[in-house]
Design an enzyme around this catalytic site. Structure first.
Site, PDB file in Angstrom:
ATOM      1  CB  SER A  89      19.312 -18.578  -4.652  1.00 62.11           C
ATOM      2  OG  SER A  89      18.500 -18.703  -5.768  1.00 62.11           O
ATOM      3  CG  HIS A 120      22.477 -21.218  -7.875  1.00 65.19           C
ATOM      4  ND1 HIS A 120      21.337 -21.911  -7.584  1.00 65.19           N
ATOM      5  CD2 HIS A 120      22.244 -19.942  -7.485  1.00 65.19           C
ATOM      6  CE1 HIS A 120      20.452 -21.087  -7.048  1.00 65.19           C
ATOM      7  NE2 HIS A 120      20.988 -19.892  -6.968  1.00 65.19           N
ATOM      8  CG  ASP A 149      20.986 -25.249  -7.039  1.00 67.94           C
ATOM      9  OD1 ASP A 149      22.146 -24.978  -6.650  1.00 67.94           O
ATOM     10  OD2 ASP A 149      20.137 -24.379  -7.326  1.00 67.94           O
TER      11      ASP A 149
END
EC number: 3.4.21.-
Length: 282
Positions: free
Chosen positions: A235, A94, A142
């Protein structure tokens, strides 16, 4: 999805927090109000994908995480990443952008420390099973490889982290790191790399915490009493267990560090074959 994307695109600047805009975009009072509305809506949903922050951790010993990388879009910190080979980084899918400036070997992002290295990267390889149209709804697969334009020099401050196809078990002590906010829901963005010690929890407890959202390619980690976690702000950073990369910071609950709501990480051990094959073919 859109409201969470707006939340992800908030950034740190020398004067505080500003909303990130595409090149050439102009802000207006109406846009500012819309941004505020979207942020409030995103916080209300509880589940947050994307940029993570280390809650109630500690400042890492400088350069003790030599595999830690920071992915920038121009001057904006986007995500963390992990160096796994001289030209290759592993991060969250992402975090996908067309181009990155990669910073490695840094502890304080606002200082020149003499051991940092900077590279550009325009080649990214998200897992083919990642649903990029729903990056904050569907968290499966992810994971993404990023290839830098030139290899880094392996030094005491810049060094790849080992991958392992052996998955860790519940109860294993691990370390997370990143430059994200150190508090939640308020944002306090540090300049120095932060770390936190957390523990892998049982898969069933992970499923109980997020019914219908957990797969066998995800792993949860937290401390039993709550209070330490990764969340919005950085992230793609590493979950390191037994000196190997076992997870990629992916998503979790907002506010962060809530008891019985652990952080969720992409389980790297399930993807080692894909990682090696992708690197070999590219």
């Amino acid at each position: 999805m859109q409201r969470l994307r707006w939340l992800r695109d908030w950034k740190s600047s020398g004067r505080g927090l500003t909303a990130a805009k595409e090149p050439g975009a102009r802000s207006s009072p109406l846009q500012a109000m819309r941004i505020l509305q979207l942020i409030l809506l995103a916080l209300a949903t509880g589940l947050v994908g994307g940029e993570t922050r280390i809650i109630k951790g500690f400042e890492c010993k400088p350069h003790s995480q030599p595999w830690q990388a920071a992915l920038f879009e121009k001057t904006r910190l986007l995500c963390g990443a992990t160096l796994i080979a001289p030209r290759w980084l592993l991060t969250a899918a992402h975090c996908l952008k067309p181009r990155y400036i990669v910073h490695l070997g840094q502890h304080n992002l606002q200082k020149e420390e003499g051991c940092e290295q900077t590279r550009t990267a325009t080649e990214s390889f998200p897992h083919p099973g990642f649903n990029n149209s729903l990056p904050n709804k569907d968290h499966r697969n992810d994971i993404m490889l990023v290839k830098m334009a030139s290899p880094v020099s392996i030094t005491w401050a810049v060094r790849p982290l080992t991958l392992s196809s052996r998955c860790v078990t519940a109860g294993t002590s691990c370390l997370i790191s990143g430059w994200g906010s150190t508090s939640s829901p308020q944002l306090r963005l540090p300049h120095t790399l932060r770390c936190a010690n957390i523990t892998i929890i049982e898969h069933q407890k992970c499923e109980n915490a997020y019914p219908g959202n957990i797969t066998d390619t995800m792993v949860c980690a937290s401390v039993q009493e709550g209070g330490k976690d990764s969340c919005q702000g950085d992230s793609g950073g590493p979950l390191v267990c037994n000196q190997s990369l076992q997870g990629i910071i992916s998503w979790g609950q907002d506010p962060c560090a809530i008891t019985r709501k652990p952080g969720v990480y992409t389980k790297v051990c399930k993807y080692v074959d894909w990682i090696q094959e992708t690197m070999k073919n590219n």
